[in-house]
Design a protein around this motif. Structure first.
Motif, PDB file in Angstrom:
ATOM      1  N   GLU A 253     -22.067 -16.030 -61.728  1.00 11.12           N
ATOM      2  CA  GLU A 253     -22.002 -15.540 -63.101  1.00 11.12           C
ATOM      3  C   GLU A 253     -21.367 -14.145 -63.156  1.00 11.12           C
ATOM      4  N   GLU A 254     -21.719 -13.279 -62.208  1.00 12.28           N
ATOM      5  CA  GLU A 254     -21.144 -11.935 -62.186  1.00 12.28           C
ATOM      6  C   GLU A 254     -19.635 -11.994 -61.948  1.00 12.28           C
ATOM      7  N   VAL A 255     -19.227 -12.805 -60.989  1.00 13.99           N
ATOM      8  CA  VAL A 255     -17.800 -12.940 -60.697  1.00 13.99           C
ATOM      9  C   VAL A 255     -17.069 -13.527 -61.895  1.00 13.99           C
ATOM     10  N   LYS A 256     -17.666 -14.509 -62.541  1.00 11.64           N
ATOM     11  CA  LYS A 256     -17.025 -15.142 -63.700  1.00 11.64           C
ATOM     12  C   LYS A 256     -16.772 -14.121 -64.814  1.00 11.64           C
ATOM     13  N   ARG A 257     -17.749 -13.262 -65.056  1.00 13.16           N
ATOM     14  CA  ARG A 257     -17.574 -12.246 -66.103  1.00 13.16           C
ATOM     15  C   ARG A 257     -16.437 -11.288 -65.753  1.00 13.16           C
ATOM     16  N   LEU A 258     -16.316 -10.937 -64.490  1.00 11.83           N
ATOM     17  CA  LEU A 258     -15.234 -10.048 -64.067  1.00 11.83           C
ATOM     18  C   LEU A 258     -13.875 -10.728 -64.230  1.00 11.83           C
ATOM     19  N   ILE A 259     -13.788 -11.992 -63.851  1.00  7.74           N
ATOM     20  CA  ILE A 259     -12.533 -12.727 -63.995  1.00  7.74           C
ATOM     21  C   ILE A 259     -12.162 -12.848 -65.465  1.00  7.74           C
ATOM     22  N   ASP A 260     -13.154 -13.126 -66.315  1.00  6.35           N
ATOM     23  CA  ASP A 260     -12.901 -13.231 -67.756  1.00  6.35           C
ATOM     24  C   ASP A 260     -12.382 -11.910 -68.323  1.00  6.35           C
ATOM     25  N   LEU A 261     -12.764 -10.794 -67.702  1.00 11.19           N
ATOM     26  CA  LEU A 261     -12.314  -9.475 -68.148  1.00 11.19           C
ATOM     27  C   LEU A 261     -10.867  -9.206 -67.728  1.00 11.19           C
ATOM     28  N   GLY A 262     -10.376  -9.954 -66.729  1.00 12.53           N
ATOM     29  CA  GLY A 262      -9.006  -9.759 -66.267  1.00 12.53           C
ATOM     30  C   GLY A 262      -8.879  -9.332 -64.824  1.00 12.53           C
ATOM     31  N   VAL A 263      -9.985  -9.285 -64.096  1.00 13.03           N
ATOM     32  CA  VAL A 263      -9.941  -8.919 -62.676  1.00 13.03           C
ATOM     33  C   VAL A 263      -9.200 -10.005 -61.897  1.00 13.03           C
ATOM     34  N   THR A 264      -8.374  -9.604 -60.935  1.00 15.74           N
ATOM     35  CA  THR A 264      -7.601 -10.577 -60.160  1.00 15.74           C
ATOM     36  C   THR A 264      -8.018 -10.649 -58.698  1.00 15.74           C
ATOM     37  N   ARG A 265      -8.778  -9.654 -58.199  1.00 17.73           N
ATOM     38  CA  ARG A 265      -9.171  -9.669 -56.792  1.00 17.73           C
ATOM     39  C   ARG A 265     -10.657  -9.314 -56.674  1.00 17.73           C
ATOM     40  N   VAL A 266     -11.420 -10.228 -56.104  1.00 23.79           N
ATOM     41  CA  VAL A 266     -12.862 -10.045 -55.950  1.00 23.79           C
ATOM     42  C   VAL A 266     -13.199 -10.073 -54.462  1.00 23.79           C
ATOM     43  N   VAL A 267     -13.977  -9.099 -54.024  1.00 23.09           N
ATOM     44  CA  VAL A 267     -14.436  -9.040 -52.638  1.00 23.09           C
ATOM     45  C   VAL A 267     -15.944  -9.267 -52.614  1.00 23.09           C
ATOM     46  N   GLU A 324     -15.482  -9.241 -46.807  1.00 27.96           N
ATOM     47  CA  GLU A 324     -15.148  -8.033 -46.066  1.00 27.96           C
ATOM     48  C   GLU A 324     -15.663  -8.138 -44.638  1.00 27.96           C
ATOM     49  N   ASN A 325     -16.780  -7.534 -44.326  1.00 24.85           N
ATOM     50  CA  ASN A 325     -17.209  -7.366 -42.937  1.00 24.85           C
ATOM     51  C   ASN A 325     -17.906  -8.591 -42.356  1.00 24.85           C
ATOM     52  N   VAL A 326     -17.634  -8.854 -41.069  1.00 23.51           N
ATOM     53  CA  VAL A 326     -18.402  -9.834 -40.306  1.00 23.51           C
ATOM     54  C   VAL A 326     -18.691  -9.251 -38.926  1.00 23.51           C
ATOM     55  N   LYS A 327     -19.835  -9.627 -38.355  1.00 20.15           N
ATOM     56  CA  LYS A 327     -20.132  -9.252 -36.971  1.00 20.15           C
ATOM     57  C   LYS A 327     -19.534 -10.304 -36.043  1.00 20.15           C
TER      58      LYS A 327
END
Length: 548
Positions: A253-267, A324-327
């Motif tokens: 849901e958080e990612v969806k709201r960001l994409i709806d706002l126009g965000v193009t890159r999510v980490v 992002e990070n992985v061990k």
């Protein structure tokens, strides 16, 4: 109703981001989202926006600031500005608050020590009312009373359930938010609760007792010689505790709201993405073993599948998802396969830090050089872009360690690491290494930095002739060129063209190497407009480094 301004001062030591200017982090969004969840109106601003128009502060009844220890000058400047425009309370939190007295002496009324999700549900309204009598009974708060600093005690770490809420998503006050990497938290805390093994400046030394080797997981949180847990240079375990995962539905849901706002890159942000839902496998004990049990493949697949199923922009390549990070010790064939299935072509960051197995053991690192080589090979074979990180000037580093580190850097690059980053060791308050000194410029340690630059410049040469898709994010005033961020990720590229192209997705042919961090190219074609016409571009400020 009270109005609160939350100011993101993270990595803004001089009042502006000097590196990785395309990042919108987790902490300030989490605080703003929590404040709204508690029934108080909040607005989120980056520090530079407030410094450019400080009169904004007059519109709010209270100010909350997130900062790191290195951001003290900027945080102090902001506190002075607040007093010019408001009589309301000011609150500082984040890693800077681990130095309680220092944080308050910057000019703030209150400091939050610990995670906001534990402290603010009880402390927010008393802070807004300046009710210090009530605050005396709430852990995780510090303030000045009758000339003395009062600290109410360290609060417990937040539970997994407490972390499961939607972080603030209206990030339009950030420059070029539509081109930025926006971090969405999936795991809080770290699973590495080992201790560094070398002798510390105050004489303490890990006795390698059963607490770090065979005791029940919960017991690993306490050390008989009081050495802070985790890698000796890192403050994450002390500040945020063992690894805990957020739920799939909340993240989606958080990612969806960001994409709806126009965000193009999510980490998807985590100290280690492969810790996602490993905490579920060991509950009710906390997750304090960095390498066992193995990664929870089913949970990772469920999360990635849900994001691609419910947010079609990822599958259509109108937006990009990264981790992002992985061990390295958690990377196996199953991990590489599932990450390659969903995240092919995106970077994966592996903290290596040193090229010596013995040095890793002394530092409290949970991996070996063999783990690092295997992880790079597997991830590269699965179609990902492994980025490896090193730190130069660490405690107990000597000529042999420097030589072994340089050799490992070269080997990992040959195995497929597409970026080699070398950070200068910086002692952080609250860590086991807080009393050490950083390396002296020009010392032998700097050979590690030189090697990283050499390898990265060679890697940039491999980009020549490629045609890539990228977002025109802003204008570089010193170079008098447009700034392009390749998609899904890659070296900053400068191109010539009119400023009217800012906000456009374009195709760029790479024509040259500017430095180990930057490329130049020419625009081949326009694809579509990404930014809304009312949104501004990235404002590159003097001295800033755009490179990632």
């Amino acid at each position: 109703m009270a109005r609160v301004i939350v100011v993101d001062a993270l990595a803004r030591e001089h009042g502006k981001r000097m590196v990785t200017v395309d990042v919108i982090g987790v902490g300030p969004r989490a605080v703003a989202g929590l404040i709204e969840k508690l029934g108080v109106r909040a607005s989120l601003y980056p520090l530079e926006a407030v410094l450019e128009e400080p009169s904004i502060l007059a519109e709010y009844d209270a100010m909350f600031v997130s900062a790191m220890s290195s951001d003290k000058p900027a945080a102090q400047r902001l506190a002075k500005l607040w007093k010019r425009f408001s009589n309301g309370p000011s609150v500082i939190g984040g890693p800077v608050s681990i130095e309680i007295g220092e944080a308050l002496r910057l000019g703030y009324d209150y400091a939050v020590i610990g995670e906001a999700e534990v402290v603010l549900p009880n402390a927010l309204k008393p802070m807004l009312k300046r009710d210090n009598d009530v605050l005396l009974h709430i852990k995780g708060v510090a303030f000045t009373r009758k000339g003395r600093i009062v600290f109410t005690g360290k609060p417990p770490y937040a539970s997994r359930e407490t972390l499961n809420y939607i972080h603030y998503t209206d990030i339009r006050n950030y420059d070029a938010y539509w081109a930025a990497r926006v971090y969405v938290e999936v795991v809080r805390g770290c699973s590495n609760w080992r201790r560094p093994r070398g002798r510390l400046p105050d004489g303490r030394v890990c006795i390698h007792c059963e607490i770090c080797t065979s005791a029940p997981l919960r017991a690993r949180i306490k050390c008989p010689v009081s050495i802070q847990p985790g890698c000796g240079y890192c403050s994450v375990p002390v500040l945020y505790g063992p690894a805990r995962s957020r739920e799939v539905d909340t993240i989606v849901e958080e990612v969806k709201r960001l994409i709806d706002l126009g965000v193009t890159r999510v980490v998807l942000s985590a100290p280690d993405f492969l810790d996602y839902k490993r905490d579920v496998l060991v509950e009710p004990e906390p997750l304090t073993d960095p390498c066992n049990p193995p990664a929870n493949i089913n949970a990772i697949r469920e999360l990635l599948e849900a994001l691609f199923d419910k947010i079609p922009e990822f599958a259509m390549r109108e937006a990009y998802l990264m981790i992002e990070n992985v061990k390295a010790c958690l990377v196996d064939e199953r991990v590489a396969k599932v990450l390659g299935e969903y995240l092919r072509g995106t970077p994966v960051h592996i903290g290596v830090e040193t090229g010596s197995d013995n040095h890793m053991w002394m530092l409290g690192r949970p991996i070996t050089t063999t783990d690092a080589k295997r992880a790079v090979s597997l991830l590269r074979s699965a179609g990902l872009e492994p980025y490896v990180y090193f730190i130069y000037g660490l405690p107990w580093e000597n000529s042999k360690v420097v030589h072994e580190t340089i050799m490992l850097m070269e080997e990992l690059w040959k195995l497929g690491a597409t970026k080699v980053t070398a950070y200068r060791f910086r002692p952080l308050p609250g860590t086991a290494f807080q009393d050490y000194e950083p390396p002296v410029p020009g010392s032998e340690s700097y050979a590690i930095l030189a090697k990283a630059r050499e390898l990265n410049r060679a890697e940039k040469g491999r980009w020549l002739g490629r045609v890539v898709r990228g977002i025109v994010a802003g204008w570089h005033p010193a170079k008098k060129m447009l700034v392009v961020y390749p998609l899904p990720h890659g070296p900053v590229t400068l191109v010539r063209g009119p400023r009217g192209l800012i906000g456009w997705l374009v195709k760029v042919e790479i024509t040259g190497v500017i430095s180990d961090r930057m490329l130049k190219g020419r625009i081949v074609s326009r694809i579509r407009r990404v930014a809304r016409r009312s949104d501004g571009g990235l404002r590159v400020r003097s001295g800033a480094s755009l490179s990632r």
